[in-house]
Scaffold this motif. Structure first.
Motif, mmCIF file in Angstrom:
data_model
loop_
_atom_site.group_PDB
_atom_site.id
_atom_site.type_symbol
_atom_site.label_atom_id
_atom_site.label_comp_id
_atom_site.label_asym_id
_atom_site.label_seq_id
_atom_site.Cartn_x
_atom_site.Cartn_y
_atom_site.Cartn_z
ATOM 1 N N LEU A 1 81.544 -5.022 -2.508
ATOM 2 C CA LEU A 1 82.400 -5.201 -3.682
ATOM 3 C C LEU A 1 81.677 -4.640 -4.902
ATOM 4 C CD1 LEU A 1 84.923 -6.347 -5.045
ATOM 5 C CD2 LEU A 1 83.744 -8.559 -5.221
ATOM 6 N N PRO A 2 82.173 -3.561 -5.502
ATOM 7 C CA PRO A 2 81.471 -2.917 -6.618
ATOM 8 C C PRO A 2 81.506 -3.774 -7.886
ATOM 9 C CG PRO A 2 83.577 -1.840 -6.235
ATOM 10 C CD PRO A 2 83.408 -2.844 -5.138
ATOM 11 N N LEU A 3 80.340 -4.119 -8.389
ATOM 12 C CA LEU A 3 80.263 -5.000 -9.547
ATOM 13 C C LEU A 3 80.773 -4.329 -10.816
ATOM 14 C CD1 LEU A 3 76.837 -6.762 -8.882
ATOM 15 C CD2 LEU A 3 79.123 -7.768 -8.749
ATOM 16 N N ASP A 4 80.672 -3.002 -10.906
ATOM 17 C CA ASP A 4 81.197 -2.341 -12.094
ATOM 18 C C ASP A 4 82.711 -2.495 -12.179
ATOM 19 O OD1 ASP A 4 81.431 -0.759 -9.813
ATOM 20 O OD2 ASP A 4 81.348 1.125 -10.930
ATOM 21 N N HIS A 5 83.394 -2.481 -11.036
ATOM 22 C CA HIS A 5 84.835 -2.720 -11.027
ATOM 23 C C HIS A 5 85.150 -4.183 -11.370
ATOM 24 C CE1 HIS A 5 84.694 1.109 -9.003
ATOM 25 N NE2 HIS A 5 86.018 1.187 -8.948
ATOM 26 N N VAL A 6 84.317 -5.090 -10.873
ATOM 27 C CA VAL A 6 84.502 -6.508 -11.194
ATOM 28 C C VAL A 6 84.392 -6.724 -12.699
ATOM 29 C CG1 VAL A 6 83.544 -8.829 -10.932
ATOM 30 C CG2 VAL A 6 83.688 -7.302 -8.948
ATOM 31 N N TRP A 7 83.368 -6.150 -13.314
ATOM 32 C CA TRP A 7 83.156 -6.336 -14.747
ATOM 33 C C TRP A 7 84.291 -5.709 -15.558
ATOM 34 C CZ3 TRP A 7 77.563 -4.658 -13.546
ATOM 35 C CH2 TRP A 7 76.819 -5.782 -13.156
ATOM 36 N N TYR A 8 84.772 -4.555 -15.137
ATOM 37 C CA TYR A 8 85.890 -3.925 -15.838
ATOM 38 C C TYR A 8 87.144 -4.794 -15.733
ATOM 39 C CZ TYR A 8 89.311 -0.384 -17.248
ATOM 40 O OH TYR A 8 90.326 0.296 -17.875
ATOM 41 N N GLY A 9 87.400 -5.327 -14.538
ATOM 42 C CA GLY A 9 88.540 -6.214 -14.372
ATOM 43 C C GLY A 9 88.407 -7.473 -15.199
ATOM 44 N N GLN A 10 87.200 -7.990 -15.295
ATOM 45 C CA GLN A 10 86.972 -9.191 -16.103
ATOM 46 C C GLN A 10 87.183 -8.896 -17.582
ATOM 47 O OE1 GLN A 10 82.996 -10.842 -15.898
ATOM 48 N NE2 GLN A 10 83.800 -12.915 -16.095
ATOM 49 N N GLN A 11 86.816 -7.702 -18.017
ATOM 50 C CA GLN A 11 87.031 -7.322 -19.410
ATOM 51 C C GLN A 11 88.520 -7.194 -19.724
ATOM 52 O OE1 GLN A 11 84.739 -7.019 -21.946
ATOM 53 N NE2 GLN A 11 83.382 -7.928 -20.413
ATOM 54 N N LEU A 12 89.294 -6.703 -18.781
ATOM 55 C CA LEU A 12 90.729 -6.554 -19.000
ATOM 56 C C LEU A 12 91.449 -7.895 -18.940
ATOM 57 C CD1 LEU A 12 91.525 -3.385 -16.836
ATOM 58 C CD2 LEU A 12 91.499 -3.539 -19.338
ATOM 59 N N PHE A 13 90.883 -8.844 -18.212
ATOM 60 C CA PHE A 13 91.546 -10.150 -18.043
ATOM 61 C C PHE A 13 91.339 -10.997 -19.298
ATOM 62 C CE2 PHE A 13 91.922 -14.523 -16.493
ATOM 63 C CZ PHE A 13 93.089 -14.441 -15.746
ATOM 64 N N PRO A 14 92.418 -11.531 -19.903
ATOM 65 C CA PRO A 14 92.260 -12.343 -21.117
ATOM 66 C C PRO A 14 91.446 -13.607 -20.836
ATOM 67 C CG PRO A 14 94.562 -11.708 -20.761
ATOM 68 C CD PRO A 14 93.805 -11.358 -19.504
ATOM 69 N N HIS A 15 90.710 -14.050 -21.850
ATOM 70 C CA HIS A 15 89.894 -15.243 -21.716
ATOM 71 C C HIS A 15 90.194 -16.209 -22.858
ATOM 72 C CE1 HIS A 15 87.626 -12.400 -19.199
ATOM 73 N NE2 HIS A 15 87.175 -13.459 -18.565
ATOM 74 N N LEU A 16 90.051 -17.482 -22.548
ATOM 75 C CA LEU A 16 90.165 -18.515 -23.572
ATOM 76 C C LEU A 16 88.793 -18.785 -24.163
ATOM 77 C CD1 LEU A 16 92.520 -21.111 -21.825
ATOM 78 C CD2 LEU A 16 93.155 -19.412 -23.540
ATOM 79 N N SER A 17 88.732 -18.932 -25.461
ATOM 80 C CA SER A 17 87.475 -19.249 -26.142
ATOM 81 C C SER A 17 87.446 -20.736 -26.441
ATOM 82 C CB SER A 17 87.363 -18.458 -27.446
ATOM 83 O OG SER A 17 87.359 -17.062 -27.175
ATOM 84 N N LEU A 18 86.319 -21.374 -26.042
ATOM 85 C CA LEU A 18 86.166 -22.806 -26.294
ATOM 86 C C LEU A 18 85.205 -23.039 -27.456
ATOM 87 C CD1 LEU A 18 85.952 -24.199 -22.659
ATOM 88 C CD2 LEU A 18 87.933 -24.035 -24.154
#
Length: 260
Positions: free
Chosen positions: A243-260
């Motif tokens: 599983l390529p981590l660079d693709h994982v990180w790019y997908g995580q960047q595109l996925f919205p996140h909630l800030s606590l």
């Protein structure tokens, strides 16, 4: 318990996928097609794909518990609606769906759920009892391999970067869920897997701790040392299975996140 003499003739209805699950599947497929074609806002599409894929996997996780319990002796799981893949039928939708989805939004962690109630007294053996607990995370693991297979086979991910980033991030979430589910903590599948083989005294201890098992797991994830060990192990597994981590990180960047 449903005996063969009491089972309704329409037993197939117990296994019929619910409209809600079919709707989740439709969102997953449509958002995947939009990501593949690069149509629309990438962040919104990735959110829909990953969120729908995550809920889809949670439904399969709970279904796996239920279908093994059904064949292992607890026929009442059918009447409770667990075999229809309907997320509204589970006893604790907050623990199985809301809380895990919240953790995906705030930290990119596939927190395990757990809401299928099984009558353990109806299960015919300790082996079946353990298999019930094993079936859920095994489903997450299988889903992980399905998602990772294209990368392992050398797919040209540059042609559809948004789609493959979303797939990689969803695979990463499945992998984290698999690892966390197998942690041998009471109240989590890993702990429930070994509980039938413990002495009665240890089983009573497990039962006392089980209601707080999920909270204990969450507390461990917030502990810096455990968190570092956990993600270090997950990253090792990512490299191991392709599983390529660079693709994982790019997908995580595109996925919205909630800030606590």
């Amino acid at each position: 318990m449903l005996g063969s003499e009491r089972r309704p003739s329409g037993v197939g209805a117990y296994f019929r996928p619910s409209p809600i699950f079919l709707g989740i599947t439709a969102v997953l497929v449509i958002s995947g097609w939009l990501a593949w074609r690069e149509i629309g806002d990438a962040r919104l599409i990735v959110f829909l794909f990953v969120a729908a894929g995550w809920v889809f996997s949670l439904c399969l996780h709970e279904y796996a518990h239920a279908v093994v319990a059904f064949h292992g002796g607890d026929r009442m799981v059918a009447e409770r609606g667990y075999l229809t893949l309907d997320p509204t039928k589970y006893t604790h939708p907050v623990l199985s769906f809301v809380l895990p989805l919240l953790f995906v939004l705030i930290g990119g962690i596939g927190l395990p759920g757990g809401a299928v109630w099984v009558d353990r007294h109806a299960i015919r053996s300790r082996g079946w009892d353990s298999f019930i607990s094993f079936a859920g995370p095994a489903t997450n693991l299988l889903f992980t391999f399905v998602l990772v297979t294209p990368f392992a086979l050398g797919v040209d991910s540059g042609a559809h970067p948004t789609f493959w980033a979303a797939v990689a991030f969803l695979a990463f979430l499945q992998l984290t869920a698999t690892v966390l589910n197998f942690v041998p903590i009471p109240g989590v599948d890993g702990g429930n897997l070994i509980q039938p083989w413990l002495s009665p005294q240890w089983q009573r201890g497990f039962q006392h701790v089980a209601p707080y098992g999920m909270l204990l797991l969450i507390a461990l994830l917030w502990a810096p040392r455990f968190n570092a060990l956990f993600f270090g192990f997950v990253f090792f597994l990512c490299r191991l299975i392709g599983l390529p981590l660079d693709h994982v990180w790019y997908g995580q960047q595109l996925f919205p996140h909630l800030s606590l």
